[in-house]
Scaffold this active site. Structure first.
Site, PDB file in Angstrom:
ATOM      1  N   TYR A   6      15.301  30.023   7.706  1.00 29.18           N
ATOM      2  CA  TYR A   6      14.169  30.800   8.223  1.00 29.18           C
ATOM      3  C   TYR A   6      14.153  30.858   9.753  1.00 29.18           C
ATOM      4  CZ  TYR A   6      12.128  30.371   3.534  1.00 29.18           C
ATOM      5  OH  TYR A   6      11.893  30.419   2.183  1.00 29.18           O
ATOM      6  N   LYS A  48       0.848  -1.207   0.000  1.00 28.60           N
ATOM      7  CA  LYS A  48       0.000   0.000   0.000  1.00 28.60           C
ATOM      8  C   LYS A  48       0.879   1.250   0.000  1.00 28.60           C
ATOM      9  CE  LYS A  48      -0.330  -0.158   5.058  1.00 28.60           C
ATOM     10  NZ  LYS A  48      -1.187  -0.522   6.190  1.00 28.60           N
TER      11      LYS A  48
HETATM   12  C1  PLP Z   1      -0.444  -1.636   6.805  1.00 31.25           C
HETATM   13  C2  PLP Z   1      -1.111  -2.881   7.204  1.00 31.25           C
HETATM   14  C3  PLP Z   1      -0.361  -4.048   7.435  1.00 31.25           C
HETATM   15  C4  PLP Z   1       1.137  -4.078   7.444  1.00 31.25           C
HETATM   16  O1  PLP Z   1       1.604  -3.552   8.683  1.00 31.25           O
HETATM   17  P1  PLP Z   1       3.157  -3.551   9.030  1.00 31.25           P
HETATM   18  O2  PLP Z   1       3.208  -3.121  10.454  1.00 31.25           O
HETATM   19  O3  PLP Z   1       3.778  -2.550   8.121  1.00 31.25           O
HETATM   20  O4  PLP Z   1       3.645  -4.926   8.785  1.00 31.25           O
HETATM   21  C5  PLP Z   1      -1.069  -5.223   7.692  1.00 31.25           C
HETATM   22  N1  PLP Z   1      -2.401  -5.230   7.741  1.00 31.25           N
HETATM   23  C6  PLP Z   1      -3.145  -4.113   7.564  1.00 31.25           C
HETATM   24  C7  PLP Z   1      -4.622  -4.199   7.656  1.00 31.25           C
HETATM   25  C8  PLP Z   1      -2.531  -2.909   7.308  1.00 31.25           C
HETATM   26  O5  PLP Z   1      -3.267  -1.808   7.130  1.00 31.25           O
END
Ligand code: PLP
Length: 380
Positions: free
Chosen positions: A272, A40
């Protein structure tokens, strides 16, 4: 490290390291457990398509995304195999999801209504996975509502509109081994599985483990684990152990070309707000990356950078496109590579170091690297 001509900055993504991480994670799994590579958010900033390909090559048999759009983009690019997505919003493309053979998560009745309507239009069953809220308190179906959702899904399955391929959930505190919620969530999950199976659901996969549970909690592996951050060679929490402790190697190296080196007198304000004032005559190096590129402004005055073999720190505010380091009188040539983070074994900082400097987690550091920074995939 050599400077790459014409590259202001780059995020190098080492696909050999990624494949090694997939193998290291798979080696922790029993023969009945498959690995889902969670890709993702553009594979946590690493580039979804090359990462998906490399993960499948190294033995992941499932891919996972949050939104259906992310999953459909992978399909459009030719990625086959099992592909699940779990963050659906009313009006989302269920129909395209069925046509693209996605495994689609359903957390409530509204989603079941939309997916069955889409299945009627397409004329074939949708693959759905029912998500249980076993205690996270985020997405998923509450235990009290589970019988209704399971019943409705079984009715839709009998009508040929869906196939319930999975039952699944997600942990709240898997990165804190021994946290009482972990055992409690596992109990609730087993209860919700038992209910659904007794009612007639025959899930192909049952799954609850993220990276932290994959690394620390074998009893949570079930049929499938969903690993995200560990694939990218980052520990889910520094308290759990280092990547090395788990046989993982960080995949992304973020670097930039030093854009300007100049001498300045003592007492010169930098960037800044003049939050940094040179303590003596010194040299400053300009690094052409800023918060628009994902360099956290909260790491102003703190973020670590390796320049010419020496660890420097951000001097003054991180600006939108650039920040400055105090080079302490050294005069590296413009174009010298400055490494913000990488695996950490060549003297460079890690994403975890930046997370600490910015008061956040390494997930956020890699995921937020902006689209202006080219991803350069190596060892593909
Ligand atoms: C992002 C996500 C994962 C992966 O989590 P990690 O801690 O990066 O391994 C697994 N399941 C769901 C539902 C997620 O949203």
């Amino acid at each position: 490290m050599q400077t790459s001509a014409g590259l202001r900055a780059r995020a190098e993504v080492d696909l050999a390291a990624l494949r090694g991480n997939v193998r290291a994670l798979r080696s922790r799994l029993g023969p009945g457990t498959a690995l889902m590579a969670v890709v993702k958010s553009d594979a946590y900033g690493h580039g979804a398509l090359p990462v998906a390909r490399a993960a499948l090559e190294a033995g992941a048999t499932w891919l996972g995304t949050a939104t259906p759009h992310e999953a459909l983009a992978l399909r459009a690019a030719g990625i086959g195999g099992r592909l699940m997505c779990w963050l659906w919003t009313p009006g989302d493309p269920w129909r395209e999801g069925i046509e693209a053979d996605l495994d689609m998560s359903v957390s409530g009745l509204w989603a079941l209504r939309e997916v069955t309507a889409a299945a009627r239009e397409v004329g074939r069953p949708a693959r759905i996975q029912l998500k249980a809220d076993t205690g996270l308190g985020r997405n998923g179906c509450q235990p009290a509502d589970w019988p209704e959702l399971v019943g409705a899904a079984l009715t839709a399955q009998a009508a040929g509109l869906v196939e319930v391929t999975g039952l699944w959930s997600h942990f709240a505190c898997a990165d804190e081994p021994g946290h009482p919620s972990i055992a409690a969530q596992l109990d609730v999950f087993r209860g919700m599985l038992a209910y659904a199976e007794k009612a007639g659901v025959r899930p192909e996969v049952r799954h609850i483990a993220n990276s932290a549970a994959t690394l620390t909690l074998p009893e949570a592996h079930f049929d499938l684990v969903r690993t995200g951050i560990a694939l990218y060679g980052i520990s889910p929490s520094p308290g759990l152990g280092t990547p090395e402790d788990f046989g993982l190697r960080p995949v992304m190296t973020l670097s930039a070309s030093v854009a300007l080196v100049k001498q300045v007198p003592e007492g010169h304000g930098v960037s800044y707000g003049h939050h940094y004032v040179t303590p003596g005559e010194t040299t400053l190096g300009l690094i052409p990356l800023g918060y628009a590129d994902g360099i956290p402004r909260h790491a102003s005055d703190r973020g670590p950078v390796l320049v010419d073999g020496v660890r420097r720190r951000v001097a003054g505010r991180v600006a939108m496109d650039q920040f400055v380091v105090d080079l302490g009188g050294d005069t590296p040539a413009p174009g010298t590579t400055a490494v913000l983070f990488g695996p950490g074994d060549r003297g460079e900082p890690t994403a975890e170091d930046w997370a600490r400097a910015a008061g956040t987690i390494a997930y956020e550091i890699v995921t937020r690297i902006g689209s202006r920074v080219p991803r350069v995939h190596v060892n593909g």
